[in-house]
Design a protein around this motif. Structure first.
Motif: not given
Ligand code: SF4
Lengths: 469, 210
Positions: A361-389
């Motif tokens: 996120a530190e790298v991504v913040r305020g930037r955009k994914v290149a238009s030809h790239v499919r980028a995905l984040v899949v948190p390792g757990s529901a807890q991780v997802k919740h904490a990140a959110e």
């Protein structure tokens, strides 16, 4: 001999039930993790033989592999996984095993949730029908992957038959450069010693750099032990470990906490202990790593040219390198920097914990994914997802054009709907860059979460240091 | 597991070397839990793309539909660790595979599942292939007690098998069965462990998700 045992020796000796034949021992299993894909046949075997699970209270089950990671998914969303999920539910019910089901707030990749729930404890033995079980070694536990017959054996007996491995210590010393993370350290190690160096060894990671790592980072290191052939890799528990474990759902409480602490403090390798092999890794010279081939040992710093197979004397290795480069559509001498990627995957039991997501996120913040790239984040757990959110990180990714998905194995193994696509190039935080691992004819480059995030933005492999302030 | 002493029945010849675990059972057969792996045995050769039996394939022909023995080429069962390969053979009814060499992991998995693997020199395996190709009576018996293979033409071939493996099959114990002989030791270990490390056993009551 007193005062000359390694951490591994201490764990081994305290788990031997008896010697069965020369060099082969029956060991106690303290913790058994079960997931839907490799357990079905094991439970079926128990049923056929009329056997029960000996210690259901030492066994935990979770659904993670053959499961959709789409928003709002259920166990049925990915049709192919329906049967596996249903059967695991039935088996857990019948065997009185605690199941962490799809909609459970504790659900996640088996090797991510075992530590974060406090199921993994220092000095214990832990097995799971999955080769990346060594992840849990980051907490000073001897954890390793087993086959389906062995899963059945553990369910029925709470023991496992093992030949005693040799001992290896890997010392990480020096100072970490900017843009270098735990993933880069383990990739560099594998590049240095090769994919078969760990065969027959129990590996202890040590040195000042390891001591400075967080528990999550230590798990990333241990996760890839299997990628150089080691059955397991572990890191001695210390105050960082104890702080991590304190007050987790399943970690000891009250008086037992004090009792366990005293025991855990006795476990680290004695100063006089001797290892069968010692390896030193100089961290000062390590830059951000990216793989260029189809084994994790095909790796170098992002700015290095791809090595020339013709310069390699070992003919088998030369042939393997040639095959790797052909498969990946690369040439010797070429730089990986600037190589266009189609997919950027942040996830898997190697790099899907909160600190991984924060680094990306530190790298991504305020930037955009290149238009030809499919980028995905899949948190390792529901807890991780919740904490990140709760830190607002989901928004950082979504605004940049990333997908923000539900927890699971996802594109690491491509057994569900998440796959890279034939001929497509993926930069991935997972652990295996094998041919076809992320789907038929997929091309994989392994890297750290920050490096993957940077590539998603650049649309190509790039040096993450350009994106760090 | 049943005690293994002797198998008598039809033997099918697969002389080609390097028959891998993917050929023994394709990954497609592992995606469904309800499928009988025996039906998936050699699926890529046994069925066409529509799932119909390929009439020429040996296991689709009488009397080989009831084969109990497979005589194979070198390195049979090479490839992955999937126990599905062994289960496919066993569920089909195969009790014994004879070959010059076997894939390592397949070898381990087989004995865990009561499938006898007999290793013979290439020349003797070739002799059996030749016999099966020319006989009207493709049966044989494999006797684990005497460690001999008997062909209907009165030819007897002796084989060697590691003592511990042989004992395991003769006693009819799988690895779990063997370990359960030490159940008193396990009890004892756990009792001590509960006393010195009670925190390993203290946990909330199992909670089942709805
Ligand atoms: S994330 Fe990948 S490596 Fe980890 S358990 Fe899942 S499939 Fe295996």
């Amino acid at each position: 001999m007193a005062n000359s045992e390694t951490l591994f020796d201490k764990i081994w000796l305290s788990h031997v039930i008896r010697e069965i034949e020369d060099g082969v021992f029956l060991l106690h299993v303290d913790r058994h993790m079960v997931h839907e894909c490799t357990s079905a046949a094991a439970f079926e075997g128990l049923k056929r033989a009329g056997r029960k699970t000996r210690n259901p209270e030492l066994t935990y089950a979770v659904v993670d592999h053959i499961l959709s990671t789409a928003k709002g998914r259920t166990g049925e969303t990915f049709a192919g996984g329906r049967e596996f999920v249903q059967l695991l539910r039935e088996n857990c019910q019948a065997h009185k095993i605690e199941l962490i089901d799809v909609d459970d707030p504790r659900q996640g990749i088996v090797h991510v949730i075992a530590p974060e729930l406090g199921i993994v404890l220092p000095g214990t033995t832990l097995v799971c029908g999955d080769s990346h079980t060594a992840t849990c070694g980051g907490l000073g536990c001897w954890a390793w992957g087993i086959g389906t017959s062995e899963v059945e054996h553990v369910l029925a007996t709470q023991t496992i038959v093992q030949r005693r491995p040799k001992r290896m210590r890997i010392n990480f010393e020096g100072k970490l450069n900017r843009g270098v993370y735990a993933k880069d350290l383990i990739l560099r190690l594998i590049g240095q010693i090769g994919v078969a160096a760990g065969r027959g060894y129990a590996v202890e990671y040590a040195g000042s750099v390891i001591r400075s790592l967080s528990i999550e980072e230590r798990q990333t290191i241990c996760n890839m032990s299997i990628e150089f052939g080691a059955r397991a890799g572990l890191i001695a528990a210390d105050d960082v470990t104890f702080e991590y474990l304190h007050d987790l759902p399943y970690s000891p409480k009250g008086e037992m906490w004090e009792q366990s602490l005293a025991y855990w403090r006795s476990l680290p390798t004695d100063p006089e202990a001797v290892f069968d092999r010692e390896v030193d890794v100089d961290c000062t010279s390590i830059g951000p790593q990216v793989t260029w081939g189809t084994t994790p040992e095909d790796v170098g710093s992002v700015s290095d040219p791809i090595p020339d197979p013709a310069a390699v004397n070992d003919l088998a290795r030369r042939a393997a390198m040639d095959r790797s480069l052909t498969y990946l559509g690369l040439e010797a001498g070429q730089s990986l920097e600037g190589l266009t990627v189609d997919v950027a995957f942040i996830g898997s039991c190697t790099n899907s914990r909160l600190s991984d997501i924060e680094a990306a996120a530190e790298v991504v913040r305020g930037r955009k994914v290149a238009s030809h790239v499919r980028a995905l984040v899949v948190p390792g757990s529901a807890q991780v997802k919740h904490a990140a959110e709760s830190l607002g990180l989901d928004k950082v990714f979504l605004e940049a054009g990333f997908e923000w998905r539900e927890a699971g194995c996802s594109m690491c193994v491509a057994i569900n709907d998440d796959f890279v696509g034939p001929g497509k190039r993926c930069i991935s935080t997972s652990n295996r860059n094998f041919e076809g691992r992320q789907g038929q004819k997929s091309r994989t480059h392994l890297a750290s979460p920050a490096s993957v995030a940077a590539a998603a933005i650049a649309g190509a492999v790039t040096d993450v240091r350009r994106y760090l302030t | 597991m049943e005690k293994y002493t002797r198998v008598e029945g039809v033997a099918a010849s697969f002389p080609r070397p390097n028959i891998d675990t993917d050929a023994i059972i394709s990954v497609a057969w592992q995606r469904s839990l309800k499928s009988n792996p025996g039906e998936g045995l050699f699926a890529i050769w046994r069925y066409d793309l529509q799932g119909q039996e390929v009439p020429d394939f040996i296991l689709n022909r009488a009397p080989f539909r009831k084969s109990k023995v497979i005589v194979a080429g070198a390195n049979f069962g090479c490839g992955s660790s999937r126990e599905f390969a062994v289960w496919a053979l066993v569920r089909f009814g195969i009790r014994c595979v004879i070959a010059p060499t076997f894939g390592d992991i397949f070898y381990e998995n087989s004995f865990k599942n009561g499938l006898l693997l007999v290793t013979l020199p290439q020349a003797e395996v070739d002799e059996i292939h030749h016999h099966l190709a020319t006989t009207n009576d493709p049966t044989m018996s494999v006797d684990l007690e005497s460690c001999t293979i008997e062909l209907p033409n009165d030819r007897t071939i002796a084989f060697n098998i590691p003592t511990a493996r042989r004992a395991t099959l003769l006693e009819g114990l799988d690895e779990i069965g063997q370990t359960l002989r030490f159940v008193a030791d396990i009890e004892d270990f756990q009792q001590k462990s509960r006393a010195c490390q009670p925190w390993l056993y203290a946990r909330p009551e199992p909670r089942h998700s709805p």
